[in-house]
Write a protein that holds these residues in place. Structure first.
Motif, mmCIF file in Angstrom:
data_model
loop_
_atom_site.group_PDB
_atom_site.id
_atom_site.type_symbol
_atom_site.label_atom_id
_atom_site.label_comp_id
_atom_site.label_asym_id
_atom_site.label_seq_id
_atom_site.Cartn_x
_atom_site.Cartn_y
_atom_site.Cartn_z
ATOM 1 N N ASN A 185 2.794 -4.980 5.281
ATOM 2 C CA ASN A 185 1.790 -5.032 4.218
ATOM 3 C C ASN A 185 1.008 -3.728 4.140
ATOM 4 N N TYR A 186 0.672 -3.178 5.313
ATOM 5 C CA TYR A 186 -0.106 -1.940 5.350
ATOM 6 C C TYR A 186 0.686 -0.774 4.759
ATOM 7 N N LYS A 219 0.852 -1.175 0.987
ATOM 8 C CA LYS A 219 -0.430 -0.847 0.358
ATOM 9 C C LYS A 219 -0.616 0.668 0.261
ATOM 10 N N CYS A 220 -0.322 1.372 1.361
ATOM 11 C CA CYS A 220 -0.511 2.828 1.375
ATOM 12 C C CYS A 220 0.433 3.536 0.405
ATOM 13 N N HIS A 271 1.486 2.492 -2.303
ATOM 14 C CA HIS A 271 1.079 2.240 -3.687
ATOM 15 C C HIS A 271 -0.309 2.805 -3.991
ATOM 16 N N THR A 272 -0.934 3.425 -2.995
ATOM 17 C CA THR A 272 -2.268 3.998 -3.220
ATOM 18 C C THR A 272 -2.225 5.501 -2.909
#
Length: 227
Positions: A84-85, A88-89, A91-92
């Motif tokens: 998940n981490y 998230k990274c 996509h950011t």
């Protein structure tokens, strides 16, 4: 001893940086799984559920099958936060490193290069809402390839951020790292970072007891200025 140099990130590095970062984060899943197996709540689950099945159904075969699926479930729980981490990274900030770091005033992103390959990374951005009267820089995305650890690359990358912070008149460098990222935790303590607290990113990380440790490095120049 292998040689390396640290330089500013360039767009051509993006794929290597993303691959290195993703592998570095996801390699913590086995450690998280082993940690999860030591928790009291896990032992209760692994013993209690199969035993209940035997008492209700009288079938040891069902109990063994249950244990197998419980281990699969525990592996999912242990590996999911890391996946998940990474997602998230990617996509950011890691989706466009130039925009996220190099185009932001007071920020930076550096790579360690050895043999023409990116073998380490680190980034830094200003803290949006620092404590009153403090100018803080947050360290992000420190990673070194498994084949190049033990050569001082991680320390050199952190020192690059610390020097950048001094040059930009920051008062502190802060960061967060996972409790289970033991190599990183040891590194930060050895370099003079101070622990300021712990937290959990979400319910899942609380369930697997994978907390974040918060660190701070007060810059001596800033302390002298305040005195």
């Amino acid at each position: 001893m292998a040689s390396f140099r640290i330089r500013q990130f360039q767009e051509r590095d993006h794929k290597q940086v993303v691959d290195l970062f993703s592998r570095g984060i996801e390699e913590h899943a086995p450690t998280a799984f082993r940690h999860l197996l030591t928790l009291h709540r896990t032992l209760v689950l692994l013993v209690g559920v199969p035993l209940a099945i035997v008492l209700v159904s009288g079938s040891w075969l069902l109990a063994v099958i249950c244990i197998f699926f419980l281990f699969l479930f525990l592996w999912f729980l242990a590996s999911k936060p890391w996946k998940n981490y990474v997602s998230k990274c990617l996509h950011t900030d890691m989706a466009d490193i130039t925009k996220s770091y190099l185009s932001v005033r007071g920020s930076g992103f550096w790579v360690a290069e050895s043999g023409g390959q990116v073998v380490g990374t680190v980034g830094a951005r200003p803290v949006k809402d620092p404590p009153l009267g403090r100018k803080q820089l947050q360290l992000f995305r420190l990673s070194v390839s498994s084949q190049h650890r033990g050569q001082g690359i991680a320390k050199a990358l952190v020192r690059t951020v610390l020097q950048f912070a001094r040059d930009q008149d920051y008062g502190d460098v802060v960061l967060e790292t996972g409790l289970l990222q033991r190599g990183a935790v040891t590194l930060y303590y050895s370099m003079g970072f101070q622990k300021t607290g712990e937290s959990f990113m979400d319910t899942l990380t609380w369930l697997v007891d994978s907390s974040l440790i918060h660190f701070i490095y007060p810059l001596p120049s800033a302390q002298k200025h305040e005195l």
